[in-house]
Design a protein around this motif. Structure first.
Motif, mmCIF file in Angstrom:
data_model
loop_
_atom_site.group_PDB
_atom_site.id
_atom_site.type_symbol
_atom_site.label_atom_id
_atom_site.label_comp_id
_atom_site.label_asym_id
_atom_site.label_seq_id
_atom_site.Cartn_x
_atom_site.Cartn_y
_atom_site.Cartn_z
ATOM 1 N N LEU A 46 6.770 8.861 -17.057
ATOM 2 C CA LEU A 46 5.360 8.693 -16.720
ATOM 3 C C LEU A 46 4.870 7.305 -17.118
ATOM 4 O O LEU A 46 4.121 6.660 -16.373
ATOM 5 N N GLY A 47 5.294 6.832 -18.279
ATOM 6 C CA GLY A 47 4.913 5.491 -18.710
ATOM 7 C C GLY A 47 5.447 4.420 -17.778
ATOM 8 O O GLY A 47 4.729 3.464 -17.428
ATOM 9 N N LEU A 48 6.691 4.554 -17.352
ATOM 10 C CA LEU A 48 7.258 3.597 -16.404
ATOM 11 C C LEU A 48 6.551 3.673 -15.049
ATOM 12 O O LEU A 48 6.315 2.652 -14.402
ATOM 13 N N GLY A 49 6.213 4.891 -14.625
ATOM 14 C CA GLY A 49 5.507 5.053 -13.359
ATOM 15 C C GLY A 49 4.136 4.400 -13.383
ATOM 16 O O GLY A 49 3.707 3.785 -12.402
ATOM 17 N N LEU A 50 3.422 4.522 -14.502
ATOM 18 C CA LEU A 50 2.117 3.881 -14.635
ATOM 19 C C LEU A 50 2.236 2.363 -14.604
ATOM 20 O O LEU A 50 1.396 1.670 -14.003
ATOM 21 N N ALA A 51 3.262 1.824 -15.257
ATOM 22 C CA ALA A 51 3.472 0.379 -15.242
ATOM 23 C C ALA A 51 3.749 -0.115 -13.826
ATOM 24 O O ALA A 51 3.213 -1.152 -13.392
ATOM 25 N N LEU A 52 4.591 0.620 -13.095
ATOM 26 C CA LEU A 52 4.881 0.252 -11.708
ATOM 27 C C LEU A 52 3.633 0.344 -10.842
ATOM 28 O O LEU A 52 3.346 -0.559 -10.037
ATOM 29 N N LEU A 53 2.868 1.414 -10.999
ATOM 30 C CA LEU A 53 1.659 1.605 -10.202
ATOM 31 C C LEU A 53 0.658 0.481 -10.437
ATOM 32 O O LEU A 53 0.097 -0.069 -9.475
ATOM 33 N N SER A 54 0.423 0.136 -11.681
ATOM 34 C CA SER A 54 -0.557 -0.912 -11.978
ATOM 35 C C SER A 54 -0.128 -2.255 -11.411
ATOM 36 O O SER A 54 -0.948 -3.010 -10.871
ATOM 37 N N GLY A 55 1.165 -2.564 -11.512
ATOM 38 C CA GLY A 55 1.650 -3.824 -10.958
ATOM 39 C C GLY A 55 1.474 -3.899 -9.455
ATOM 40 O O GLY A 55 1.044 -4.932 -8.914
ATOM 41 N N VAL A 56 1.768 -2.810 -8.767
ATOM 42 C CA VAL A 56 1.652 -2.792 -7.302
ATOM 43 C C VAL A 56 0.192 -2.874 -6.880
ATOM 44 O O VAL A 56 -0.157 -3.615 -5.941
ATOM 45 N N VAL A 57 -0.688 -2.132 -7.551
ATOM 46 C CA VAL A 57 -2.106 -2.143 -7.193
ATOM 47 C C VAL A 57 -2.708 -3.536 -7.395
ATOM 48 O O VAL A 57 -3.429 -4.055 -6.525
ATOM 49 N N LEU B 261 0.827 -1.205 0.000
ATOM 50 C CA LEU B 261 0.000 0.000 0.000
ATOM 51 C C LEU B 261 0.861 1.254 0.000
ATOM 52 O O LEU B 261 0.557 2.234 -0.690
ATOM 53 N N LEU B 262 1.945 1.224 0.776
ATOM 54 C CA LEU B 262 2.860 2.363 0.806
ATOM 55 C C LEU B 262 3.507 2.577 -0.554
ATOM 56 O O LEU B 262 3.607 3.713 -1.043
ATOM 57 N N LEU B 263 3.932 1.489 -1.187
ATOM 58 C CA LEU B 263 4.544 1.591 -2.514
ATOM 59 C C LEU B 263 3.536 2.085 -3.547
ATOM 60 O O LEU B 263 3.884 2.855 -4.452
ATOM 61 N N ALA B 264 2.278 1.660 -3.407
ATOM 62 C CA ALA B 264 1.238 2.139 -4.320
ATOM 63 C C ALA B 264 1.028 3.637 -4.173
ATOM 64 O O ALA B 264 0.864 4.356 -5.164
ATOM 65 N N ARG B 265 1.046 4.132 -2.932
ATOM 66 C CA ARG B 265 0.867 5.563 -2.710
ATOM 67 C C ARG B 265 2.060 6.354 -3.253
ATOM 68 O O ARG B 265 1.888 7.429 -3.843
ATOM 69 N N ILE B 266 3.255 5.840 -3.058
ATOM 70 C CA ILE B 266 4.440 6.527 -3.576
ATOM 71 C C ILE B 266 4.407 6.554 -5.103
ATOM 72 O O ILE B 266 4.698 7.585 -5.732
ATOM 73 N N SER B 267 4.029 5.433 -5.702
ATOM 74 C CA SER B 267 3.925 5.378 -7.166
ATOM 75 C C SER B 267 2.859 6.331 -7.668
ATOM 76 O O SER B 267 3.036 7.003 -8.693
ATOM 77 N N GLY B 268 1.735 6.410 -6.947
ATOM 78 C CA GLY B 268 0.672 7.327 -7.340
ATOM 79 C C GLY B 268 1.101 8.780 -7.274
ATOM 80 O O GLY B 268 0.773 9.577 -8.165
ATOM 81 N N LEU B 269 1.837 9.135 -6.225
ATOM 82 C CA LEU B 269 2.349 10.504 -6.110
ATOM 83 C C LEU B 269 3.336 10.823 -7.230
ATOM 84 O O LEU B 269 3.338 11.932 -7.781
ATOM 85 N N LEU B 270 4.187 9.848 -7.558
ATOM 86 C CA LEU B 270 5.143 10.038 -8.644
ATOM 87 C C LEU B 270 4.423 10.248 -9.973
ATOM 88 O O LEU B 270 4.767 11.161 -10.748
ATOM 89 N N VAL B 271 3.432 9.421 -10.246
ATOM 90 C CA VAL B 271 2.666 9.551 -11.485
ATOM 91 C C VAL B 271 1.945 10.900 -11.536
ATOM 92 O O VAL B 271 1.934 11.577 -12.574
ATOM 93 N N SER B 272 1.357 11.311 -10.419
ATOM 94 C CA SER B 272 0.662 12.601 -10.373
ATOM 95 C C SER B 272 1.618 13.751 -10.656
ATOM 96 O O SER B 272 1.298 14.669 -11.425
ATOM 97 N N ALA B 273 2.789 13.714 -10.026
ATOM 98 C CA ALA B 273 3.772 14.779 -10.226
ATOM 99 C C ALA B 273 4.227 14.833 -11.680
ATOM 100 O O ALA B 273 4.381 15.928 -12.254
ATOM 101 N N LEU B 274 4.430 13.682 -12.295
ATOM 102 C CA LEU B 274 4.907 13.652 -13.677
ATOM 103 C C LEU B 274 3.854 14.157 -14.658
ATOM 104 O O LEU B 274 4.157 14.936 -15.574
ATOM 105 N N VAL B 275 2.593 13.723 -14.492
ATOM 106 C CA VAL B 275 1.570 14.139 -15.448
ATOM 107 C C VAL B 275 1.226 15.622 -15.268
ATOM 108 O O VAL B 275 0.953 16.335 -16.255
ATOM 109 N N ILE B 276 1.263 16.126 -14.035
ATOM 110 C CA ILE B 276 1.026 17.560 -13.810
ATOM 111 C C ILE B 276 2.177 18.389 -14.383
ATOM 112 O O ILE B 276 1.961 19.435 -15.016
#
Length: 241
Positions: free
Chosen positions: A204-215, A13-28
């Protein structure tokens, strides 16, 4: 034979939140720092706003919120009905963001036909249709608990399976959109293949791949509580026999 106890979902869950924050920062960052590349041939401020809103709504609104809805059952305290209601509300918000995000892409003088030509657009339409069907099935099941109890028990495994598949399809659709965009940018005349924008988009693409795998991993991992319940039940059954 020793029985392995599943680990706590807290690290996932912690890794998912970190990945989500990373993805948010990159897309913004992509939307704010390189917004001129979204509509390079348009002088309309309205078209530019809609073009920038599309990746923000689809990534943050659809993917991140729906991922959080998937993980609700793993971290949110409270009754099962309360968790279901929060899950349903979050998925409804994600669905609304997805529909509005698609509308922003089809908005303008180009129309629907001009934007509905690529694999990205086809996958997006399929994804939002499956997402809407999943949400509607969950809504009907939530408000008709007694009448649909037998049906809910039967379709629950399929609901979970299709939900995770739809989430994976949403991430795959976003990846094709990023690839489509970066290919367009790199094939422009005098366009370099090594630019700060391409680095942001690839990250951003790598971050999305990591996020989906963790979730998905966190969603399918058995919880310690359910494991202990099953272990207690099996031990009691052995003592009785």
């Amino acid at each position: 034979m020793a029985t392995s106890v599943p680990t706590s979902p807290a690290p996932l869950l912690l890794l998912a939140r970190i990945s989500g924050l990373l993805v948010s920062a990159l897309v913004i960052s992509w939307a704010l720092l390189f917004k001129s590349s979204f509509r390079p041939q348009s002088t309309s401020q309205e078209d530019l706003i809609y073009a920038v809103l599309h990746p923000l709504l689809m990534v943050i609104g659809l993917i991140l919120i729906s991922g959080e809805a998937i993980l609700v059952h793993k971290w949110l305290p409270g009754s099962r009905g309360f968790k279901k209601s929060v899950h349903l509300c979050l998925q409804g918000l994600a669905l609304a963001c997805g529909i509005f995000g698609i509308w922003t892409k089809f908005h303008g003088n180009d129309g629907i036909a001009a934007n509905f030509f690529s694999l990205h657009s086809w996958m997006g339409l399929i994804c939002i249709s499956l997402f809407g069907a999943q949400w509607l099935m969950g809504f009907m099941s939530f408000w008709h608990r007694g009448e649909m109890r037998a049906v809910r028990i039967t379709v629950l495994p399929w609901h979970i399976f299709l939900g995770l598949c739809t989430y994976g399809l949403a991430v795959a659709t976003a990846e094709t959109g990023l690839l489509e965009k970066i290919t367009f940018l790199q094939t422009k005349k005098d366009g370099s293949k090594h630019t700060p924008e391409s680095m942001v988009v690839n990250s951003l693409g790598l971050g999305l791949a990591l996020l989906s795998g963790v979730v998905i991993l966190a969603a399918v991992s058995p919880s310690s509580q359910s494991f202990r319940s099953e272990l207690t039940y099996s031990q009691s059954k052995k003592l009785m026999t």
